[in-house]
Design a protein around this motif. Structure first.
Motif, PDB file in Angstrom:
ATOM      1  N   GLN A 447       0.803  -1.225   0.000  1.00  0.00           N
ATOM      2  CA  GLN A 447       0.000   0.000   0.000  1.00  0.00           C
ATOM      3  C   GLN A 447       0.838   1.280   0.000  1.00  0.00           C
ATOM      4  O   GLN A 447       0.365   2.329  -0.451  1.00  0.00           O
ATOM      5  CB  GLN A 447      -0.933   0.000   1.208  1.00  0.00           C
ATOM      6  CG  GLN A 447      -0.247   0.050   2.546  1.00  0.00           C
ATOM      7  CD  GLN A 447      -1.234  -0.042   3.701  1.00  0.00           C
ATOM      8  OE1 GLN A 447      -2.438  -0.032   3.492  1.00  0.00           O
ATOM      9  NE2 GLN A 447      -0.720  -0.124   4.917  1.00  0.00           N
ATOM     10  N   ASN A 489      -7.177   0.866  -1.682  1.00  0.00           N
ATOM     11  CA  ASN A 489      -7.565   2.270  -1.877  1.00  0.00           C
ATOM     12  C   ASN A 489      -6.436   3.223  -1.510  1.00  0.00           C
ATOM     13  O   ASN A 489      -6.233   4.257  -2.173  1.00  0.00           O
ATOM     14  CB  ASN A 489      -8.808   2.575  -1.051  1.00  0.00           C
ATOM     15  CG  ASN A 489     -10.050   1.922  -1.626  1.00  0.00           C
ATOM     16  OD1 ASN A 489     -10.071   1.534  -2.789  1.00  0.00           O
ATOM     17  ND2 ASN A 489     -11.085   1.799  -0.808  1.00  0.00           N
ATOM     18  N   LYS A 490      -5.713   2.904  -0.485  1.00  0.00           N
ATOM     19  CA  LYS A 490      -4.608   3.777  -0.058  1.00  0.00           C
ATOM     20  C   LYS A 490      -3.578   3.912  -1.168  1.00  0.00           C
ATOM     21  O   LYS A 490      -3.089   5.011  -1.461  1.00  0.00           O
ATOM     22  CB  LYS A 490      -3.975   3.227   1.204  1.00  0.00           C
ATOM     23  CG  LYS A 490      -2.857   4.111   1.746  1.00  0.00           C
ATOM     24  CD  LYS A 490      -2.302   3.548   3.049  1.00  0.00           C
ATOM     25  CE  LYS A 490      -1.195   4.458   3.571  1.00  0.00           C
ATOM     26  NZ  LYS A 490      -0.599   3.933   4.822  1.00  0.00           N
ATOM     27  N   GLU A 493      -5.167   5.774  -4.393  1.00  0.00           N
ATOM     28  CA  GLU A 493      -5.342   7.210  -4.147  1.00  0.00           C
ATOM     29  C   GLU A 493      -4.005   7.927  -4.218  1.00  0.00           C
ATOM     30  O   GLU A 493      -3.900   9.031  -4.783  1.00  0.00           O
ATOM     31  CB  GLU A 493      -5.991   7.407  -2.777  1.00  0.00           C
ATOM     32  CG  GLU A 493      -7.464   7.016  -2.743  1.00  0.00           C
ATOM     33  CD  GLU A 493      -8.043   7.062  -1.347  1.00  0.00           C
ATOM     34  OE1 GLU A 493      -7.270   7.395  -0.418  1.00  0.00           O
ATOM     35  OE2 GLU A 493      -9.241   6.752  -1.175  1.00  0.00           O
ATOM     36  N   ASN A 496      -3.009   8.061  -7.920  1.00  0.00           N
ATOM     37  CA  ASN A 496      -3.760   9.070  -8.663  1.00  0.00           C
ATOM     38  C   ASN A 496      -3.257  10.474  -8.350  1.00  0.00           C
ATOM     39  O   ASN A 496      -3.196  11.340  -9.235  1.00  0.00           O
ATOM     40  CB  ASN A 496      -5.241   8.958  -8.335  1.00  0.00           C
ATOM     41  CG  ASN A 496      -5.842   7.660  -8.862  1.00  0.00           C
ATOM     42  OD1 ASN A 496      -5.303   7.056  -9.783  1.00  0.00           O
ATOM     43  ND2 ASN A 496      -6.959   7.238  -8.266  1.00  0.00           N
ATOM     44  N   ALA A 497      -2.929  10.686  -7.095  1.00  0.00           N
ATOM     45  CA  ALA A 497      -2.395  12.001  -6.721  1.00  0.00           C
ATOM     46  C   ALA A 497      -1.060  12.260  -7.398  1.00  0.00           C
ATOM     47  O   ALA A 497      -0.766  13.376  -7.855  1.00  0.00           O
ATOM     48  CB  ALA A 497      -2.252  12.081  -5.200  1.00  0.00           C
TER      49      ALA A 497
END
Length: 675
Positions: A447, A489-490, A493, A496-497
């Motif tokens: 992650q 998700n971590k 996200e 994507n950032a």
């Protein structure tokens, strides 16, 4: 004087002979009854069924049968005579404790303790009633405890029955009662032996009086005293009762026949006996109106005992009185016999019903249980059958135990297999949970990675693997899923950032794809000769363009495929042709990755090709088994034909794709040779 005495003796002997013939007919029937009553009393005293309810409850939760006597335990009664009141168990009164209702085991225990330590004799009917009600409450309590345990998520394999202090106390008090009854039985037997000796002594004394005609008048007061003593002596051993009464009655009548009382006293005695026996006959005749057959039967036994104890009537009325009493007894005995025949018929019906329930459970055992839902469905069915079983009374005595053992064996077979299934399912759940925990740990380890491409592929692979793992218990499954999803998700996200700078490229890609869509729309509006080649060229360019903004993806995808569908329709290009064109365009991208990618794709298509062939063969075989004459068969055949045609179209497309790969490979080899 001597001649007169001899005439009297001869006349007396003839009368005695007639009396003996009457008595022998009566006693012959009563001896049969006595032997049956003796057997009944032995069964009642030994009471082998006293623990039947208790044992049944401890061995199985399926059904609890009340320990009541069956038809076979009832005495078989003849029309001519019935057992004496001494030989019959006393009927409980209407307000007897045996019929009391109890709301709790503690209340029953208090009553049992009171009986155990009371000086009065315990009544068997009440003891059986207390035992039956206690274990009904006990079974209901255990079932409630088990249901509560399972409702709270308890493991059926680890469930243990809680110790019950009330039950242990109940058993202890019942043992005291049992010992108390055994001692009382021994005392009663000793008393019966003493009574037998006393009555034999009385018979000998009356016998001596009956053989001395001259002394008969002087012995009358002593004779009446002996009769009084006989009436005061109670029960004797059942096997001696009839023989004892027969001898007593014989010598009493001999004494009366030889008695030279004055006519006034003799007639008074006969008249008194006639009045008493007439009342007994009237009472016996009135019993025909008694609605309770069992009560009428027991009352008849008392009347028989009273009839025996009353002295003779005049010789000309003796046979008439006996025939009247016998006729009244016959009516009651027939009703009593019919009553038990009806019970036997009901028991046969119960056996038929219970056999049908056994067959239902055995049929359920033959059905396949594909999953937990099937097991639960069949469990409900068997529980309903068990509840129905409890509403059915006893089967015939010879079959009652056997049919219950058959039913219990069928139920035990089902529940043991169910327990084994859920044990295995629990083991599978544990294995699945371990696999998912391992995936969670892998996802959590990735992650925080910044290797966006490689980690994305790994996480996507983990997500696909997650879907292949079976179920786990819901609570644990939700927790594992939340942990796994949180780790994924971590990472995404963060990716994507980090990739926010790539959005300008995505917007450029969006503009390029919209330009191609505009060109495709122009071709759709204005058809040209080489439209097909241009469409193929534009599709290839479209697929070479990279990602577009996520929010525009679906809208752009729909717009692109709408115009393509319109073009293919107008240009009469089949869907499979379109897919093949798309595949050929894709081959160009795959060629850039190297020969291994194309070879892997060809292998995949070959496997797909073989699988489709097998599916087509299977459907064509199944078509041969359908009944084409029925409407349902015609509809199904139509659907299957459509399915086969679809599979054949897919097969043709796969074959064309393989051919396209081979053509591409041949073209590359030719180019290399020319170089």
């Amino acid at each position: 004087m001597m001649d007169s005495q001899e005439n009297v003796l001869e006349q007396a002997q003839e009368e005695v002979k007639k009396s003996e013939e009457i008595v022998e007919n009566v006693v012959k029937n009563e001896e049969d009854v006595a032997s049956q009553v003796e057997q009944q009393e032995q069964v009642a005293e030994e009471n082998p069924k006293e623990t039947a309810v208790e044992e049944a409850v401890e061995e199985t939760p399926i059904a609890t049968e009340e320990a009541t006597p069956t038809v076979e335990e009832e005495p078989v009664v003849t029309e001519e005579a019935t057992p004496t009141a001494e030989e019959q168990p006393a009927e409980p009164e209407e307000d007897a404790p045996a019929k009391r209702a109890y709301a709790s085991k503690e209340e029953i225990l208090a009553r049992v303790r009171e009986i155990a330590h009371d000086e009065e004799a315990p009544q068997k009917d009440e003891i059986d009633h207390l035992k039956t009600v206690f274990y009904k409450l006990h079974v209901a309590e255990r079932e409630a405890q088990l249901k509560d345990y399972l409702d709270k998520g308890g493991d059926p394999e680890k469930y243990q029955v809680r110790p019950d202090d009330v039950e242990e106390a109940f058993k202890a008090e019942m043992n005291i009662i049992k010992e108390k009854r055994a001692k009382m039985f021994q005392a009663q037997e000793s008393e019966k032996q003493e009574n037998l000796k006393k009555k034999l002594d009385i018979i000998e004394k009356i016998k001596a009086m009956a053989t001395s005609p001259d002394e008969a008048n002087r012995s009358y007061p002593q004779f009446k005293e002996l009769q009084q003593q006989w009436h005061e002596i109670k029960a004797v051993p059942a096997e001696k009762a009839n023989e004892l009464w027969r001898n007593y009655q014989l010598y009493v009548e001999q004494f009366y026949d030889l008695l030279k009382l004055n006519n006034e006293a003799r007639e008074y005695d006969f008249k008194k006996n006639l009045e008493l026996k007439t009342k007994i006959c009237e009472a016996a005749e009135k019993l025909a109106e008694e609605p309770d057959v069992i009560n009428a039967f027991h009352r008849l036994q008392e009347l028989h005992q009273q009839y025996r104890e009353i002295g003779p009537v005049s010789k000309d009325l003796r046979e008439e009185m006996w025939q009247r009493f016998k006729a009244a007894s016959t009516v009651i005995n027939k009703r009593h016999q019919q009553h038990f025949e009806n019970l036997r018929s009901q028991e046969e019906e119960n056996l038929t019903k219970k056999t049908a329930l056994c067959e239902k459970v055995e049929a359920i055992n033959q059905e396949e249980n594909k999953g937990a839902s099937d097991w639960e469905k069949h469990t409900k069915q068997i529980i309903e059958i068990q509840n129905e079983w409890k509403t059915i009374g006893f089967a015939p005595q010879k079959m009652n135990v056997k049919i219950f053992e058959r039913f219990r064996a069928a139920c035990d077979d089902f529940f043991s297999r169910k327990a084994e299934y859920f044990k295995e399912m629990k083991q599978r759940f544990a294995e699945n949970a371990e696999k998912k925990k391992a995936l969670v740990e892998k996802a959590q380890a990735l992650q925080d990675s910044t290797d966006w491409k490689s980690t994305s592929d790994k996480l996507i692979a983990l997500q696909k693997e997650w879907k292949t793992i079976g179920m786990v218990p819901k609570k644990l499954g939700d927790q594992l899923w939340n942990d796994f999803l949180g780790a994924c998700n971590k990472f995404f996200e963060a990716r994507n950032a980090a990739n926010a700078g790539t959005r300008s490229q995505e917007r450029e890609n969006l503009a390029a794809k919209r330009d191609i869509i505009a060109q495709l729309k122009e071709l759709a509006e204005n058809a040209v000769e080489d439209a097909q080649e241009k469409v193929t060229e534009l599709v290839g360019k479209y697929q070479e363009i990279g990602f577009v903004p996520f929010k525009e993806k679906d809208k752009l995808f729909k717009e692109y495929h709408d115009v393509l569908d319109k073009l293919y329709k107008e240009l009469n290009i089949s869907v499979n042709r379109r897919r093949l064109d798309n595949f050929r365009s894709t081959l160009k991208n795959m060629a850039k990755k190297g020969e291994d990618a194309i070879d892997n794709e060809r292998d995949r298509l070959m496997r797909r090709f073989e699988k489709l062939k097998q599916e087509i063969q299977t459907y064509e075989n199944n078509l041969g088994f359908l009944n084409a004459s029925s409407k349902k068969g015609n509809k199904l055949i139509e659907e299957m034909n459509q399915k086969v045609q679809k599979l054949k179209d897919d097969l043709a497309l796969v074959r064309d794709k393989i051919k396209a790969i081979d053509e591409s490979n041949n073209a590359e080899e030719t180019a290399k040779e020319e170089q």
